[in-house]
Enzyme design. Structure first.
Site, PDB file in Angstrom:
ATOM      1  N   ARG A  32       0.929  -1.179  -0.012  1.00  0.00           N
ATOM      2  CA  ARG A  32       0.280   0.057   0.048  1.00  0.00           C
ATOM      3  C   ARG A  32       0.624   1.505   0.103  1.00  0.00           C
ATOM      4  O   ARG A  32       0.280   2.467  -0.308  1.00  0.00           O
ATOM      5  CB  ARG A  32      -0.957  -0.034   1.139  1.00  0.00           C
ATOM      6  CG  ARG A  32      -1.893  -0.916   1.052  1.00  0.00           C
ATOM      7  CD  ARG A  32      -2.843  -0.844   2.363  1.00  0.00           C
ATOM      8  NE  ARG A  32      -1.800  -1.343   3.647  1.00  0.00           N
ATOM      9  CZ  ARG A  32      -2.400  -1.864   4.743  1.00  0.00           C
ATOM     10  NH1 ARG A  32      -3.676  -1.441   5.050  1.00  0.00           N
ATOM     11  NH2 ARG A  32      -1.804  -2.142   5.909  1.00  0.00           N
TER      12      ARG A  32
ATOM     13  N   HIS B  81       6.321 -11.533  -4.739  1.00  0.00           N
ATOM     14  CA  HIS B  81       5.260 -10.797  -5.750  1.00  0.00           C
ATOM     15  C   HIS B  81       5.773  -9.481  -5.431  1.00  0.00           C
ATOM     16  O   HIS B  81       5.790  -8.756  -4.352  1.00  0.00           O
ATOM     17  CB  HIS B  81       3.888 -11.169  -5.469  1.00  0.00           C
ATOM     18  CG  HIS B  81       3.300 -10.831  -6.568  1.00  0.00           C
ATOM     19  ND1 HIS B  81       2.858  -9.553  -7.078  1.00  0.00           N
ATOM     20  CD2 HIS B  81       2.073 -11.651  -7.483  1.00  0.00           C
ATOM     21  CE1 HIS B  81       1.958  -9.639  -7.940  1.00  0.00           C
ATOM     22  NE2 HIS B  81       1.761 -10.773  -8.269  1.00  0.00           N
TER      23      HIS B  81
ATOM     24  N   TYR C  38       1.935  -3.785  -6.347  1.00  0.00           N
ATOM     25  CA  TYR C  38       0.998  -3.471  -7.481  1.00  0.00           C
ATOM     26  C   TYR C  38       0.992  -1.965  -7.869  1.00  0.00           C
ATOM     27  O   TYR C  38       0.686  -1.421  -8.996  1.00  0.00           O
ATOM     28  CB  TYR C  38      -0.511  -3.631  -6.796  1.00  0.00           C
ATOM     29  CG  TYR C  38      -0.704  -5.081  -6.599  1.00  0.00           C
ATOM     30  CD1 TYR C  38      -0.534  -6.088  -7.709  1.00  0.00           C
ATOM     31  CD2 TYR C  38      -1.018  -5.502  -5.519  1.00  0.00           C
ATOM     32  CE1 TYR C  38      -0.588  -7.246  -7.208  1.00  0.00           C
ATOM     33  CE2 TYR C  38      -1.452  -6.760  -5.165  1.00  0.00           C
ATOM     34  CZ  TYR C  38      -0.996  -7.700  -5.905  1.00  0.00           C
ATOM     35  OH  TYR C  38      -1.127  -9.156  -5.601  1.00  0.00           O
TER      36      TYR C  38
ATOM     37  N   HIS D 125       4.307  -7.575 -12.219  1.00  0.00           N
ATOM     38  CA  HIS D 125       3.176  -7.281 -13.579  1.00  0.00           C
ATOM     39  C   HIS D 125       4.073  -6.410 -14.175  1.00  0.00           C
ATOM     40  O   HIS D 125       4.687  -5.410 -14.005  1.00  0.00           O
ATOM     41  CB  HIS D 125       2.022  -6.696 -12.814  1.00  0.00           C
ATOM     42  CG  HIS D 125       1.180  -7.558 -12.063  1.00  0.00           C
ATOM     43  ND1 HIS D 125      -0.057  -7.325 -11.607  1.00  0.00           N
ATOM     44  CD2 HIS D 125       1.358  -8.774 -11.794  1.00  0.00           C
ATOM     45  CE1 HIS D 125      -0.314  -8.123 -10.959  1.00  0.00           C
ATOM     46  NE2 HIS D 125       0.379  -9.256 -11.084  1.00  0.00           N
TER      47      HIS D 125
ATOM     48  N   GLU E  43       5.094 -11.272 -15.385  1.00  0.00           N
ATOM     49  CA  GLU E  43       3.789 -12.326 -15.323  1.00  0.00           C
ATOM     50  C   GLU E  43       3.094 -11.989 -16.505  1.00  0.00           C
ATOM     51  O   GLU E  43       2.654 -10.947 -16.700  1.00  0.00           O
ATOM     52  CB  GLU E  43       2.974 -11.976 -13.860  1.00  0.00           C
ATOM     53  CG  GLU E  43       1.674 -12.793 -13.576  1.00  0.00           C
ATOM     54  CD  GLU E  43       1.425 -12.593 -12.250  1.00  0.00           C
ATOM     55  OE1 GLU E  43       1.812 -11.777 -11.581  1.00  0.00           O
ATOM     56  OE2 GLU E  43       0.082 -12.993 -12.079  1.00  0.00           O
TER      57      GLU E  43
ATOM     58  N   ASP F 233       0.463 -17.195 -15.301  1.00  0.00           N
ATOM     59  CA  ASP F 233      -0.480 -17.264 -14.544  1.00  0.00           C
ATOM     60  C   ASP F 233      -1.776 -17.769 -15.332  1.00  0.00           C
ATOM     61  O   ASP F 233      -2.140 -17.197 -16.349  1.00  0.00           O
ATOM     62  CB  ASP F 233      -1.188 -15.737 -14.069  1.00  0.00           C
ATOM     63  CG  ASP F 233      -2.147 -15.933 -12.826  1.00  0.00           C
ATOM     64  OD1 ASP F 233      -3.245 -16.317 -13.230  1.00  0.00           O
ATOM     65  OD2 ASP F 233      -2.063 -15.140 -11.767  1.00  0.00           O
TER      66      ASP F 233
ATOM     67  N   HIS G   3      -4.833 -15.421 -15.602  1.00  0.00           N
ATOM     68  CA  HIS G   3      -4.578 -14.362 -16.424  1.00  0.00           C
ATOM     69  C   HIS G   3      -4.666 -14.751 -17.963  1.00  0.00           C
ATOM     70  O   HIS G   3      -5.422 -14.187 -18.673  1.00  0.00           O
ATOM     71  CB  HIS G   3      -3.493 -13.682 -16.234  1.00  0.00           C
ATOM     72  CG  HIS G   3      -3.341 -13.064 -14.750  1.00  0.00           C
ATOM     73  ND1 HIS G   3      -2.297 -12.406 -14.214  1.00  0.00           N
ATOM     74  CD2 HIS G   3      -4.112 -12.974 -13.871  1.00  0.00           C
ATOM     75  CE1 HIS G   3      -2.505 -12.159 -12.799  1.00  0.00           C
ATOM     76  NE2 HIS G   3      -3.836 -12.518 -12.746  1.00  0.00           N
TER      77      HIS G   3
ATOM     78  N   HIS H  98       1.525 -19.080 -11.626  1.00  0.00           N
ATOM     79  CA  HIS H  98       0.670 -18.731 -10.911  1.00  0.00           C
ATOM     80  C   HIS H  98      -0.528 -19.932 -10.873  1.00  0.00           C
ATOM     81  O   HIS H  98      -1.008 -19.593 -12.098  1.00  0.00           O
ATOM     82  CB  HIS H  98       0.154 -17.420 -10.840  1.00  0.00           C
ATOM     83  CG  HIS H  98       1.298 -16.474 -10.157  1.00  0.00           C
ATOM     84  ND1 HIS H  98       0.930 -14.960 -10.115  1.00  0.00           N
ATOM     85  CD2 HIS H  98       2.315 -16.672  -9.387  1.00  0.00           C
ATOM     86  CE1 HIS H  98       2.079 -14.752  -9.747  1.00  0.00           C
ATOM     87  NE2 HIS H  98       2.982 -15.464  -9.027  1.00  0.00           N
TER      88      HIS H  98
ATOM     89  N   ASP I  23      -9.835 -10.139 -14.378  1.00  0.00           N
ATOM     90  CA  ASP I  23      -8.996 -10.921 -13.667  1.00  0.00           C
ATOM     91  C   ASP I  23      -9.484 -11.534 -12.046  1.00  0.00           C
ATOM     92  O   ASP I  23      -9.562 -10.729 -11.065  1.00  0.00           O
ATOM     93  CB  ASP I  23      -7.570 -10.022 -13.307  1.00  0.00           C
ATOM     94  CG  ASP I  23      -6.423 -10.787 -12.208  1.00  0.00           C
ATOM     95  OD1 ASP I  23      -7.026 -12.061 -12.292  1.00  0.00           O
ATOM     96  OD2 ASP I  23      -5.755 -10.175 -11.722  1.00  0.00           O
TER      97      ASP I  23
ATOM     98  N   HIS J  15      -9.808 -14.507  -9.666  1.00  0.00           N
ATOM     99  CA  HIS J  15      -9.402 -16.031  -9.279  1.00  0.00           C
ATOM    100  C   HIS J  15     -10.449 -16.681  -8.754  1.00  0.00           C
ATOM    101  O   HIS J  15     -11.147 -16.045  -7.746  1.00  0.00           O
ATOM    102  CB  HIS J  15      -8.047 -15.729  -8.384  1.00  0.00           C
ATOM    103  CG  HIS J  15      -6.934 -14.917  -9.000  1.00  0.00           C
ATOM    104  ND1 HIS J  15      -5.814 -14.876  -8.142  1.00  0.00           N
ATOM    105  CD2 HIS J  15      -7.050 -14.191 -10.186  1.00  0.00           C
ATOM    106  CE1 HIS J  15      -4.878 -14.039  -9.127  1.00  0.00           C
ATOM    107  NE2 HIS J  15      -5.447 -13.766 -10.094  1.00  0.00           N
TER     108      HIS J  15
ATOM    109  N   GLU K 186      -2.944 -18.485  -5.741  1.00  0.00           N
ATOM    110  CA  GLU K 186      -3.501 -17.097  -5.647  1.00  0.00           C
ATOM    111  C   GLU K 186      -4.990 -17.203  -5.373  1.00  0.00           C
ATOM    112  O   GLU K 186      -5.552 -16.375  -5.810  1.00  0.00           O
ATOM    113  CB  GLU K 186      -3.102 -16.119  -6.474  1.00  0.00           C
ATOM    114  CG  GLU K 186      -1.321 -15.944  -6.482  1.00  0.00           C
ATOM    115  CD  GLU K 186      -1.106 -14.954  -7.694  1.00  0.00           C
ATOM    116  OE1 GLU K 186      -0.164 -14.206  -7.528  1.00  0.00           O
ATOM    117  OE2 GLU K 186      -1.521 -15.314  -8.529  1.00  0.00           O
TER     118      GLU K 186
HETATM  119 ZN   LIG Z   1      -0.794 -14.090 -10.553  1.00  0.00          ZN
HETATM  120 ZN   LIG Z   2      -4.806 -11.987 -10.897  1.00  0.00          ZN
END
Ligand SMILES: [Zn+2]
Ligand SMILES: [Zn+2]
Length: 548
Positions: A185, A218, A221, A258, A293, A329, A332, A366, A379, A381, A411
């Site tokens: 964050r 990972h 983001y 990413h 990824e 992934d 994805h 992933h 996206d 999951h 994930e």
């Molecule tokens: Zn992933």
């Molecule tokens: Zn994802």
């Protein structure tokens, strides 16, 4: 729904079906079990395996693969614990042998009742956790399976220090794992503490995790290395390199991130910015391999088509090619549009990967099912076998020899509605627009930072309170391991496939509906624009005519 589907995996003692059914019914009226009992029960059911047959791991059949001995310490599950949880153990063992549709439904429903009964509000548990309960929490939910060529685990929490990720992975029986190296964050984070680093390395050694191979952190983001804005690009790059250096301090050699997004520029320029940033990062590090990824192609995200990832790598000098990787992934790539389900589709995907990128760059996976249909570019999951990919796709993955030795990270969602609180307020379904542009976050970070802020803020306040259930991952790991060498045509596979598919049916139908509605809206919009264009053309023509 999440993960319940993977329950069938705990089948080590499937002969006791009748007895188990009785026990199940008896249980539904019993008082709520403590957290300790619940976890112990799972430990017992998943780990009460015979001694491991360590020969020819590749050819191991389902049953053997699902068994295991714990690696390192923490192997003991005392008798008392087993007795406490024995009824649940039996309950769980009932699943696989059910083959008729009705029986499956009943069995699934029963188990849901049992599980919900056992989930308690997190806070309450935390407050009341005695020493004894804390010790029980540390007991693994499942033993790690030894000797497999497929290294499966999950993205576990590193809350209160990276060293805790090791323990959290042992807890679910993972042979590989992912973690965040710092908060997702914030841009500003304290440096890695020496004490945490030392403990991390000590735990890895003790628990026999080869940090260089099977731990896949990972990236944040927040980071978009393809960023066009200079100041923001620098901020992203600094954070990225800081993560890479943390990896090197910890002895970790793989780092997943990413590729980023084009935003308001062109794909070409974004690709070259990304390649340049990566090259620079590679030049200031020495052992870590950044791993790109594959993405679902939502918005302007880079990395939907495999060719886009290939284009990035081709712009990185060859001298660094041994230190650049790709992570597939499954959710994805499927959501982008690749068929990973049919044998031919999966083969074609692997071929395209080799053609557009090169299989030598494949370094990790992933493993996520998808709540949204193929081509939806969403996206979302889903738990293994319950989404649009289904168990067949994961059978492809688990039996692909070229994936041997790669870390495979779940994930999948483990948040479940908190039965106590959820009953008090009407549960509102999350609309499709709430994409998981981020991965399943297992840290207590619930609401993740997204690259693009989404419009719908209102419903999140109405979202049901949830609790984390890590037994989901423990079971999914065993489920995936059990697919190694399993015959696709066997009743065993077909039964598992059907049960899991049933568990996810409602969710799939919902998202299929969302997708079709979206396509419809887009088609209408296009038609309107076309008509508008034609109309204004006609008007122009009329006006011209009029002036004559
Ligand atoms: Zn992933
Ligand atoms: Zn994802």
């Amino acid at each position: 729904m999440p993960g319940r589907g993977s329950d069938p995996v705990s089948t080590n003692g499937s002969k006791k079906r009748a007895a188990a059914d009785e026990t199940l019914e008896g249980n539904s009226s019993s008082p709520r079990r403590s957290k300790r009992t619940r976890q112990s029960a799972n430990t017992a059911s998943l780990a009460d395996a015979d001694a491991l047959e360590n020969d020819e791991p590749k050819k191991r059949t389902k049953r053997v693969a699902a068994k295991g001995t714990a690696v390192g310490s923490n192997t003991s599950t005392d008798v008392k614990v087993e007795q406490e949880g024995s009824s649940l153990v039996k309950a769980q063992t009932t699943r696989v042998t059910e083959d008729t549709g009705d029986a499956v439904k009943i069995s699934v429903k029963k188990e849901i009742e049992i599980e919900e009964e056992e989930i308690q509000p997190k806070k309450a548990t935390k407050k009341r956790a005695s020493k004894e309960e804390k010790a029980a929490e540390m007991e693994p939910l499942a033993a790690r399976t030894k000797g497999l060529q497929m290294f499966i685990g999950a993205h576990v929490s590193a809350a209160k220090g990276v060293q805790n990720s090791v323990i959290n992975s042992v807890h679910i029986g993972g042979n590989a794992f992912a973690l965040f190296l710092k908060s997702q964050r914030k841009w500003d984070n304290p440096p890695l503490q020496d004490e945490h680093r030392e403990q991390f390395q000590k735990f890895c050694l003790e628990q026999q995790y080869d940090a260089a191979k099977y731990i896949l952190p990972h990236g944040s983001y927040l980071v978009n290395l393809a960023q066009g804005d200079k100041a923001k690009a620098k901020q992203a790059y600094d954070s990225f390199v800081d993560d890479l250096k943390r990896c090197e301090q910890l002895g970790i050699r793989l780092y997943n991130f990413h590729p980023g997004a084009v935003i308001q520029s062109t794909l070409e320029s974004a690709t070259s910015r990304l390649a340049q940033a990566l090259t620079k990062a590679l030049s200031v590090t020495s052992t870590v391999t950044p791993v790109l990824e594959t993405m679902c192609g939502h918005g302007t995200t880079i990395g939907g088509p495999l060719s886009e990832i290939g284009a990035v790598i081709s712009q990185i000098p060859k001298e660094y090619h041994s230190r650049i990787g790709v992570c597939v992934d499954t959710c994805h790539s499927f959501a982008y549009g690749y068929d990973l389900i049919s044998t031919e589709g999966f083969k074609a995907f692997m071929q395209e990967f080799d053609d557009k990128i090169g299989l030598q760059f494949l370094r990790a996976l992933h493993l996520n099912d998808s709540k949204a249909p193929r081509g939806s570019k969403r996206d979302l999951h889903a738990n293994i076998g319950t989404g649009f990919l289904g168990l067949r796709a994961f059978h492809n993955v688990m039996n692909e020899e070229r994936f041997q030795g790669l870390p495979m990270i779940l994930e999948t969602p483990i948040d479940r509605p908190n039965p106590v609180l959820a009953n008090m307020s009407q549960v509102k379904e999350t609309p499709e627009e709430e994409d998981q542009d981020s991965e399943q976050e297992s840290d207590s970070i619930k609401k993740k930072q997204k690259k693009t802020p989404k419009k719908k803020p209102s419903s999140s306040s109405k979202a049901p309170p949830t609790v984390e259930d890590k037994t989901v991952w423990a079971r999914e790991i065993k489920l995936l391991e059990s697919l190694i060498g399993m015959d696709l045509e066997s009743p065993e596979f077909r039964s598992l496939e059907a049960q899991l598919s049933e568990v996810g049916r409602a969710e799939r139908e919902k998202h299929q509906g969302f997708y079709e509605k979206r396509l419809e809206t887009e088609a209408k919009k296009k038609k309107k624009e076309l008509e508008k264009g034609q109309k204004s053309l006609a008007d122009m023509f009329q006006a011209k005519k009029g002036t004559k």
